[in-house]
Design an enzyme around this catalytic site. Structure first.
Site, PDB file in Angstrom:
ATOM      1  N   THR A 150      69.738  41.554  48.673  1.00 54.04           N
ATOM      2  CA  THR A 150      68.045  41.169  47.659  1.00 54.04           C
ATOM      3  C   THR A 150      67.478  42.120  47.091  1.00 54.04           C
ATOM      4  O   THR A 150      68.041  42.721  47.014  1.00 54.04           O
ATOM      5  CB  THR A 150      67.087  39.680  48.985  1.00 54.04           C
ATOM      6  N   LYS A 176      72.287  41.658  55.920  1.00 51.39           N
ATOM      7  CA  LYS A 176      71.209  41.837  54.590  1.00 51.39           C
ATOM      8  C   LYS A 176      69.602  41.768  55.003  1.00 51.39           C
ATOM      9  O   LYS A 176      69.412  41.148  56.745  1.00 51.39           O
ATOM     10  CB  LYS A 176      71.106  40.832  53.632  1.00 51.39           C
ATOM     11  N   THR A 187      66.270  39.107  63.631  1.00 52.77           N
ATOM     12  CA  THR A 187      65.072  38.679  62.115  1.00 52.77           C
ATOM     13  C   THR A 187      67.142  38.698  61.444  1.00 52.77           C
ATOM     14  O   THR A 187      68.085  39.398  61.355  1.00 52.77           O
ATOM     15  CB  THR A 187      64.944  40.194  62.392  1.00 52.77           C
ATOM     16  N   GLU A 273      61.872  47.862  53.046  1.00 49.97           N
ATOM     17  CA  GLU A 273      62.100  47.829  51.589  1.00 49.97           C
ATOM     18  C   GLU A 273      61.411  49.854  51.275  1.00 49.97           C
ATOM     19  O   GLU A 273      59.828  49.323  52.382  1.00 49.97           O
ATOM     20  CB  GLU A 273      61.103  46.876  51.896  1.00 49.97           C
ATOM     21  N   ASN A 399      56.832  44.399  46.774  1.00 48.48           N
ATOM     22  CA  ASN A 399      55.786  43.549  47.394  1.00 48.48           C
ATOM     23  C   ASN A 399      55.280  42.824  46.339  1.00 48.48           C
ATOM     24  O   ASN A 399      54.828  42.082  46.231  1.00 48.48           O
ATOM     25  CB  ASN A 399      55.999  43.396  48.700  1.00 48.48           C
ATOM     26  N   THR A 404      58.881  38.201  40.259  1.00 48.03           N
ATOM     27  CA  THR A 404      58.548  38.683  39.234  1.00 48.03           C
ATOM     28  C   THR A 404      59.901  39.251  38.067  1.00 48.03           C
ATOM     29  O   THR A 404      60.476  40.246  38.884  1.00 48.03           O
ATOM     30  CB  THR A 404      56.937  38.672  38.200  1.00 48.03           C
TER      31      THR A 404
END
Lengths: 404, 404
Positions: A150, A176, A187, A273, A399, A404
């Site tokens: 992702t 992932k 997790t 991230e 985040n 979008t």
């Protein structure tokens, strides 16, 4: 034991593939993956402890209740969670894969990752199935890895070769996971294959034990996902005597599994991230293991420490602070703290109080990409390690507009 | 009850002042504050639950063990925590203030906030004391507020007027707190003064009860500070009959205290480090209060939801996710979620599943500065509210190099 290439197709009798079927609008990334064993395999899994559970987890749990599976189908781009028709969609995904492979739907593990709460359209999956099966390869799992990513920026895979019962066995995993990562049962999505022969019971025991020290000691942002799971398939094609109890072979298997899981944990943390740094917090000298783990996790989860690491600021007071609120019973006046990296080690705190150190040297240590935070509790022999990453502008950016 | 001006000098018989004495190198902000009552006051306090406790907390606890105090001295720029000589420095701070004011050192509350683990030099405080006493004013506490601010960007103060025992009483508070804010006993530094007459026991009872619903329901970053405390001094100069038990007057006092504490909680959340939005999470329909509070806190603490709010993204799946991992026993299939602001209310989830809504309208609602996250659990009558803020680039920026 040695590290080898091949991820989930390193072990005998496994194939993997991945395609873009259209769940994601953009064609730049694959969004559907398949992993298949030539024969039925012992299967074990651990799942998120989040009360809000993705529908695929419920379906997988039912399918592997007998201890066996033969394939994994997984999509990215949509978590199939908090949808009224979630179970039905997950069952259909399994059935489509089963039909295409000529196996039973009850031998299919199904997983989904992506946005929560948007209906998952089954049509792209239905249409893509022939192409997905065609993509299966015993030589590479690169496409399968891409299909489960992702916000991941790097593919995550590892494989090892080890001996059990005089036979050479192989084990490999892919993962992932980048955000919504926090230790609380398995997790993220992790799929592991091995050609070692092991009973479903011993496989589950091995997995459940090992995740406590690997994936459950990992945090990117303190948010425990609704769709996490870790699945291992062991198809026995290495020809070793089936591992049915503890002993030398089980120990070898556990060591291999731990190597795979630690490697994937570190990859996930390092690719958190927005992360620029992999953080490893090693706690030693704890009175017991629970204390060591509690302290390590609290430190690795501190937003303030994570931001300080991003800024390469040796703000050890935040380490002490996170130890203090961890809930662990610690004598704070005995705590030692060092920072370590490829550039060296710098001691910053002894017996709970600051010691003089060179800010310049500390900066040098903390500007590296992998930082170890070493904590000595000086109260016993127990140890624990936790993995995480720094908190950066990009975490916020990623985040702030994920949907979008 | 009505809102009035004056902060901690709104009540009769209180003065406050603040100066730059030199703890901070830069002269642009005051760094030492003093609050004094004309007469001895009942005093109550709550402290951080962090095991690593600032030395000033230990000294304050001893000083107000008898239930009384007359002054508060507090510095910013240095937390006086994790220092070998911390207690001695905090005692000296009290003694210096006591000497200058002609009161007993044991009637002085002492507090410090700033960097952890750097020795606090007492000399600037010693030298600044005459000027600090000279700065005392019964008309304004603006200088005192500035003296306790760290990364705060706005001064935080509130005062109310209420009736007790037929007399008009006043109560006012000031606060500092921007990062390292997480509900776990009192948070941050909060000083409240009132001229109401109330026994130390009932004052402590009022404070301990109220913080459970106010400061303990507040989180900026999940990090519980080492130096948090909240201190109330009640000097009785309003002339009401001393409140010694529950009843009408105690209820009036509790209402005033709650008004002050909610106002300060909202100010602290809205001024969270780097924050652009104040988030208020209101949980209704819970089976019990613990469930309501657990859910509200989990949602307000989610880094993912906080980042989504920064991006004005109606990613309600993250609300469900945070409810799911909160640890509360919730039927996730009954959960409703709405977002509300000055621009309107938008429903996004019913019975644990998404409903259709206009993304455009949602954006409009979420672009406001104050966002309410409304959660209906549909399982009972208990409610709770928690306060927090969004997660922004600036939080990372501020904390990437806090010490430098």
């Amino acid at each position: 034991m040695k590290i080898i290439e091949g991820g989930v197709v390193a072990a005998k009798g496994f194939k993997a593939g991945g395609i873009h079927c259209g769940i994601r609008a953009t064609r730049t990334k694959r969004d559907l993956s398949l992993i298949v064993s030539d024969v039925k395999a012992s299967c074990a899994a651990v799942y998120t402890t989040n009360l809000v559970k993705g529908a695929p987890l419920t379906v997988t749990k039912a399918h592997i209740a007998d201890g066996y599976a033969q394939a994994v189908i997984v999509n990215s781009g949509n978590a199939n969670t908090c949808n009224a028709d979630g179970i039905e969609i997950a069952e259909t995904m399994s059935a489509l894969a089963a039909d295409a492979l000529g196996i039973a739907a009850s031998d299919v593990v199904v997983a989904s990752t992506g946005v929560i709460g948007q209906p998952l359209n089954i049509e792209p999956i239905r249409k893509g199935m022939p192409q997905l099966v065609k993509s299966l390869s015993a030589d590479s799992c690169d496409d399968a890895i891409e299909g489960i990513m992702t916000t991941d920026t790097v593919p995550k895979s590892i494989a090892v070769e080890f001996e059990a019962g005089g036979k050479t066995c192989r084990m490999g995993g892919i993962a992932k996971g980048s955000g919504m990562i926090h230790p609380n049962m398995a997790t993220m999505l992790v799929f592991i294959t091995t050609d070692a022969a092991i009973s479903p019971e011993m496989l589950q025991k091995a997995l459940s034990e090992d995740v406590k020290n690997t994936f459950n000691m990992l945090s990117v942002d303190g948010d425990t996902s609704t769709n996490d799971n870790c699945v291992v398939m062991a198809n026995g094609m290495a020809g070793n005597a089936v591992i049915k109890e503890e002993g030398e072979d089980f120990t070898a298997f556990m060591t291999a599994l731990n190597t795979v899981n630690v490697a994937l944990s570190r990859m996930i943390a390092g690719d958190g991230e927005g992360a620029t740094k992999l953080l490893e917090c090693k706690v030693a000298g704890a009175a017991d293991e629970i204390t060591a783990k509690t302290v390590a996790k609290s430190v690795i989860c501190s937003s303030l420490l994570k931001a300080a690491m991003f800024g390469a600021d040796a703000n050890w007071g935040r380490v002490l602070c996170a130890i203090g609120y961890s809930g662990a019973d610690v004598d704070v006046n005995k705590v030692d703290v060092d920072f370590r990296s490829a550039a060296g080690t710098i001691s910053v705190c002894r017996n709970g109080a600051g010691i003089e150190f060179s800010e310049e040297e500390a900066k040098k240590v903390l500007l590296e990409k992998e930082i170890d935070i070493l904590i000595g509790l000086n109260s016993g022999d127990a140890e624990a390690t936790a993995w995480g990453c720094d908190l950066t502008y990009d975490y916020v950016k990623i985040n702030g507009d994920y949907r979008t």
